[in-house]
Design an enzyme around this catalytic site. Structure first.
Site, short mmCIF file in Angstrom:
data_model
loop_
_atom_site.label_atom_id
_atom_site.label_comp_id
_atom_site.label_asym_id
_atom_site.label_seq_id
_atom_site.Cartn_x
_atom_site.Cartn_y
_atom_site.Cartn_z
N ARG A 1 9.43 -7.72 -8.43
CA ARG A 1 8.28 -6.88 -8.06
C ARG A 1 7.52 -6.55 -9.34
O ARG A 1 7.49 -5.41 -9.80
CB ARG A 1 8.74 -5.61 -7.35
CG ARG A 1 9.75 -5.82 -6.24
CD ARG A 1 9.29 -6.74 -5.14
NE ARG A 1 8.35 -6.18 -4.20
CZ ARG A 1 8.67 -5.51 -3.10
NH1 ARG A 1 9.92 -5.30 -2.81
NH2 ARG A 1 7.73 -5.07 -2.28
N GLN B 1 2.90 -10.72 -8.39
CA GLN B 1 2.28 -10.09 -7.21
C GLN B 1 1.77 -11.10 -6.18
O GLN B 1 1.90 -10.89 -4.99
CB GLN B 1 1.13 -9.20 -7.65
CG GLN B 1 1.50 -7.75 -7.63
CD GLN B 1 0.41 -6.85 -8.17
OE1 GLN B 1 -0.61 -7.30 -8.67
NE2 GLN B 1 0.63 -5.56 -8.05
N ASP C 1 4.54 -12.30 -3.95
CA ASP C 1 5.40 -11.26 -3.39
C ASP C 1 5.26 -11.18 -1.87
O ASP C 1 4.45 -10.43 -1.32
CB ASP C 1 5.03 -9.93 -4.07
CG ASP C 1 5.93 -8.79 -3.64
OD1 ASP C 1 6.73 -8.98 -2.71
OD2 ASP C 1 5.80 -7.71 -4.23
N SER D 1 6.00 -7.82 -0.05
CA SER D 1 4.85 -6.91 -0.02
C SER D 1 3.80 -7.34 0.99
O SER D 1 3.27 -6.52 1.74
CB SER D 1 4.18 -6.83 -1.40
OG SER D 1 4.96 -6.06 -2.27
N TYR E 1 13.01 0.00 -6.88
CA TYR E 1 13.60 0.31 -5.57
C TYR E 1 14.27 1.68 -5.58
O TYR E 1 14.69 2.17 -6.62
CB TYR E 1 14.64 -0.76 -5.19
CG TYR E 1 14.03 -2.08 -4.84
CD1 TYR E 1 13.28 -2.23 -3.68
CD2 TYR E 1 14.18 -3.18 -5.67
CE1 TYR E 1 12.71 -3.44 -3.35
CE2 TYR E 1 13.61 -4.40 -5.34
CZ TYR E 1 12.88 -4.53 -4.19
OH TYR E 1 12.32 -5.73 -3.86
P1 NAD Z 1 11.48 -0.77 0.33
O1 NAD Z 1 11.00 -1.58 1.49
O2 NAD Z 1 12.72 -1.18 -0.38
O3 NAD Z 1 11.71 0.73 0.87
C1 NAD Z 1 10.65 1.43 1.51
C2 NAD Z 1 10.54 2.82 0.97
O4 NAD Z 1 11.64 3.59 1.44
C3 NAD Z 1 10.59 2.93 -0.56
O5 NAD Z 1 9.42 3.55 -1.02
C4 NAD Z 1 11.82 3.79 -0.82
O6 NAD Z 1 11.66 4.64 -1.93
C5 NAD Z 1 11.89 4.56 0.48
N1 NAD Z 1 13.19 5.22 0.75
C6 NAD Z 1 14.45 4.79 0.53
N2 NAD Z 1 15.35 5.73 0.95
C7 NAD Z 1 14.63 6.74 1.47
C8 NAD Z 1 14.96 7.98 2.07
N3 NAD Z 1 16.23 8.38 2.21
N4 NAD Z 1 13.95 8.78 2.50
C9 NAD Z 1 12.66 8.42 2.36
N5 NAD Z 1 12.28 7.27 1.79
C10 NAD Z 1 13.24 6.44 1.35
O7 NAD Z 1 10.34 -0.54 -0.73
P2 NAD Z 1 9.09 -1.47 -1.08
O8 NAD Z 1 7.96 -1.09 -0.25
O9 NAD Z 1 9.56 -2.88 -1.05
O10 NAD Z 1 8.79 -1.02 -2.57
C11 NAD Z 1 9.85 -0.96 -3.51
C12 NAD Z 1 9.34 -0.60 -4.87
O11 NAD Z 1 8.68 -1.72 -5.46
C13 NAD Z 1 8.34 0.54 -4.88
O12 NAD Z 1 8.58 1.31 -6.03
C14 NAD Z 1 7.02 -0.16 -5.02
O13 NAD Z 1 6.01 0.63 -5.58
C15 NAD Z 1 7.41 -1.31 -5.92
N6 NAD Z 1 6.53 -2.47 -5.81
C16 NAD Z 1 5.98 -2.96 -6.95
C17 NAD Z 1 5.16 -4.07 -6.88
C18 NAD Z 1 4.56 -4.64 -8.12
O14 NAD Z 1 4.56 -4.02 -9.16
N7 NAD Z 1 4.07 -5.84 -8.08
C19 NAD Z 1 4.91 -4.69 -5.68
C20 NAD Z 1 5.50 -4.15 -4.52
C21 NAD Z 1 6.33 -3.05 -4.61
#
Ligand code: NAD
Length: 387
Positions: A130, A135, A138, A141, A236
């Site tokens: 990530r 990006q 990904d 996403s 994560y």
């Molecule tokens: P994910 O699908 O793994 O999880 C979804 C969300 O659930 C996350 O925001 C997580 O913090 C939240 N979560 C977990 N346990 C929880 C709880 N008990 N209560 C409430 N919320 C809870 O997450 P994602 O959407 O795949 O994103 C993961 C990370 O990667 C994030 O920090 C996101 O900003 C980052 N990201 C970065 C990039 C990039 O830089 N290119 C791209 C995509 C995502």
């Protein structure tokens, strides 16, 4: 296919995209524009008969994009899928060939073992780092974003009220209240979509960084002091302790009770989704309200959720669609196919006219789940060895 074991250069020419085997899958792994890009790169692309049928894309469109139409993956050097394939299909792939797709490696140890035993190299879309550089590739996403959008649209269709405030001569309708749990990619898109439809939105995530993102979309962050929640590698969320989870549920019960729609998106990478909305919290909601659980396919955030069904529990509609991106299959397929093209372009060596697996490259190394008869991801390897 020629393999140079020193530099891992694969003179790879033939790519095959089979039809998805998963029942009710409406998305496809390759669209005609993606085929055009891959053929321009130097690949010979074959797609299975009827690949695009679920989207109304006929074989002639693939032919016009430069593909041939075929039946099997036997001869292919690269096989591109979206969903994990059945085990018997993996066993028909040639040793040394490359499999690309979502493989659910933490939940399908048998598949990972089969790919290793078949001598394949597996590029696992879930493992794409990530990072800013990755990006474009990904796929987690791209699909999560569409799932977040679709969740709100489904909820809006199933709820018994409108989302925006409406002032009419017959009276004023208050805006719907939406509570979003988990504000990652899917949750943020759900918040943005609900806001665009005029709802009043509240949201919670355990990652402190999410609060600012929730507020920037015009929603109210719910603040719960859970102590240290931290962040795992790759941004994560960390799994919470049982005490933290109990505290979180207690603090969220009021927000659930006040909401017309609850959308849950919480995931902990590589683990079963945390149970966040108990039956008692559901019973505290207004009859007629709606919960859409995006984590239904990985265990569910909501007690009583049934994957791919709508259940009425205490008068509340619990919706557990496990393929929400499939609700907007045309766009989801376009984005997924673009992700695949970007990944293969990144790995493409124009001089060798093939894929180059440079294991010093962060994206290649991170994404390559199986290679050279080895499982390269530590967590997945221990899971497979222990299964
Ligand atoms: P994910 O699908 O793994 O999880 C979804 C969300 O659930 C996350 O925001 C997580 O913090 C939240 N979560 C977990 N346990 C929880 C709880 N008990 N209560 C409430 N919320 C809870 O997450 P994602 O959407 O795949 O994103 C993961 C990370 O990667 C994030 O920090 C996101 O900003 C980052 N990201 C970065 C990039 C990039 O830089 N290119 C791209 C995509 C995502």
């Amino acid at each position: 296919m020629e393999t140079d074991s020193q530099s891992h250069v694969y003179s790879t020419m033939r790519l095959f995209a089979p039809r998805e085997r998963y029942p009710q899958e409406t998305r496809v792994a390759l669209t005609p524009p993606a085929v055009e890009q891959l053929t321009r790169l130097g690949l010979g692309v074959t797609v299975e008969v009827g690949l695009g049928a679920s989207l109304g894309i006929d074989d002639a469109s693939y032919l016009r994009s430069g593909a041939t139409i075929g039946q099997s993956a036997d001869e292919a050097d690269i096989v591109v899928r979206l969903r994990p394939p059945p085990l018997d299909e993996i066993r028909t792939q040639r040793p040394g060939s490359v499999a690309v797709g979502f493989f659910e490696p933490f939940f399908q140890p048998e598949l990972v073992r089969a790919m290793t035993e078949a001598g394949l190299s597996a590029l696992c879309m879930e493992l794409i780092p990530r990072t800013t550089l990755a990006q474009k590739m990904d796929a987690l996403s791209s699909q999560a974003s569409l799932a977040g959008y679709a969740a709100v649209i489904v909820a809006a269709e199933r709820i018994d009220k409108v989302l925006p405030m409406m002032t009419t001569p017959a009276g004023t309708i208050t805006p719907a209240r939406v509570f979003v749990i988990g504000a990652g990619v899917a949750g943020l898109q759900a918040i943005a979509t609900a806001r665009r439809l005029g709802a009043r939105v509240e949201a919670f995530d355990t990652r402190p960084a999410a609060q600012e993102q929730i507020a920037s979309l015009g929603a109210k962050p719910l603040v719960i002091d859970l102590g240290a929640t931290g962040e795992a590698k790759g941004g994560y969320a960390q799994a919470l302790t049982p005490e933290q989870l109990m505290q979180q549920r207690q603090a969220m019960a009021k927000s659930c009770a006040a909401a017309d729609i609850v959308i849950t998106t919480a995931q902990v990478f590589g683990k079963r989704a945390p149970l966040l909305v108990t039956a008692a919290m559901v019973a505290g909601m207004r009859p007629g309200s709606v919960i859409v659980d995006l984590a239904a396919g990985s265990g569910g955030n909501v007690e009583g959720i049934v994957p791919d069904e709508e259940c009425l529990v205490s008068g509340v509609k619990l919706i557990g669609l496990s393929n929400l991106p499939g609700k907007v299959a045309r766009d989801a397929s376009q984005l997924y196919a673009n992700n695949v093209v970007s990944l293969l372009t990144h790995l493409w060596d124009p001089a060798a006219k093939g894929l180059r697996f440079d294991l010093n490259d962060e994206i290649t190394s991170g994404t390559l789940l199986v290679h050279g008869g080895q499982i390269r991801h530590d967590g997945v390897r221990s899971l497979v060895e222990g299964s």
